[in-house]
Motif scaffolding. Structure first.
Motif, mmCIF file in Angstrom:
data_model
loop_
_atom_site.group_PDB
_atom_site.id
_atom_site.type_symbol
_atom_site.label_atom_id
_atom_site.label_comp_id
_atom_site.label_asym_id
_atom_site.label_seq_id
_atom_site.Cartn_x
_atom_site.Cartn_y
_atom_site.Cartn_z
ATOM 1 N N GLU A 69 1.031 -0.837 0.082
ATOM 2 C CA GLU A 69 0.200 0.515 -0.426
ATOM 3 C C GLU A 69 0.605 1.154 0.038
ATOM 4 O O GLU A 69 0.439 2.036 -0.546
ATOM 5 N N ARG A 70 1.989 1.702 0.926
ATOM 6 C CA ARG A 70 2.776 2.729 1.024
ATOM 7 C C ARG A 70 3.598 2.519 -0.560
ATOM 8 O O ARG A 70 3.782 3.386 -0.844
ATOM 9 N N ILE A 71 4.295 1.446 -0.658
ATOM 10 C CA ILE A 71 5.125 1.182 -2.162
ATOM 11 C C ILE A 71 4.148 1.940 -3.501
ATOM 12 O O ILE A 71 3.947 3.173 -4.369
ATOM 13 N N ARG A 73 1.126 4.141 -2.871
ATOM 14 C CA ARG A 73 0.719 6.026 -2.185
ATOM 15 C C ARG A 73 2.289 6.661 -2.777
ATOM 16 O O ARG A 73 1.996 7.365 -3.617
ATOM 17 N N GLU A 74 3.504 6.242 -2.204
ATOM 18 C CA GLU A 74 4.212 7.017 -2.352
ATOM 19 C C GLU A 74 5.239 7.476 -3.864
ATOM 20 O O GLU A 74 5.798 7.796 -4.018
ATOM 21 N N ASN A 75 4.641 6.037 -4.860
ATOM 22 C CA ASN A 75 5.610 6.306 -5.641
ATOM 23 C C ASN A 75 3.917 6.426 -7.599
ATOM 24 O O ASN A 75 4.552 6.376 -8.681
ATOM 25 N N THR A 76 3.168 6.576 -6.144
ATOM 26 C CA THR A 76 1.984 7.573 -7.829
ATOM 27 C C THR A 76 2.177 8.609 -8.234
ATOM 28 O O THR A 76 3.383 9.856 -7.999
ATOM 29 N N HIS A 77 2.410 8.976 -9.346
ATOM 30 C CA HIS A 77 2.751 9.957 -10.882
ATOM 31 C C HIS A 77 1.147 10.975 -10.983
ATOM 32 O O HIS A 77 0.305 10.846 -11.179
#
Length: 77
Positions: A69-71, A73-77
Motif C-alpha cells: 500500500e505504501r509503495i 501511494r508513495e510512487n503514484t505519478h
C-alpha cells in the motif's frame, strides 16, 4: 486469483507504476514492480493470497503487510 490479480493491476495502472507479468510456478502469476530505489515482486496465488518481496539494499521477503500500500501511494505519478 482473477479478482485479486486484476484489482492489483488496475491499482498499479491508476498509479502509473510500471510492472511486468510472468509465470514461474504453475500456481502463481508474478507481478514485478520497479520504482526508484527498489524492486517489488508480488506472487498472486491461485487461491487469491499474495506474497510480497521487496528488494532494496538488503533484499528479501518482508513481513510488513502494509508495504505494498505504501509503495503504491508513495510512487503514484
Amino acid at each position: 486469483m482473477t479478482t485479486v490479480l486484476f484489482d492489483l493491476l488496475e491499482r498499479l495502472d491508476a498509479a502509473k507504476i510500471h510492472y511486468t507479468l510472468s509465470r514461474n510456478r504453475p500456481d502463481t502469476v508474478l507481478v514485478s514492480i520497479t520504482v526508484v530505489g527498489m524492486r517489488v515482486e508480488v506472487d498472486v496465488f491461485r487461491d487469491g493470497h499474495t506474497e510480497v518481496c521487496v528488494f532494496k539494499g538488503a533484499e528479501g521477503e518482508t513481513e510488513d503487510t502494509g508495504i505494498l500500500e505504501r509503495i503504491i501511494r508513495e510512487n503514484t505519478h
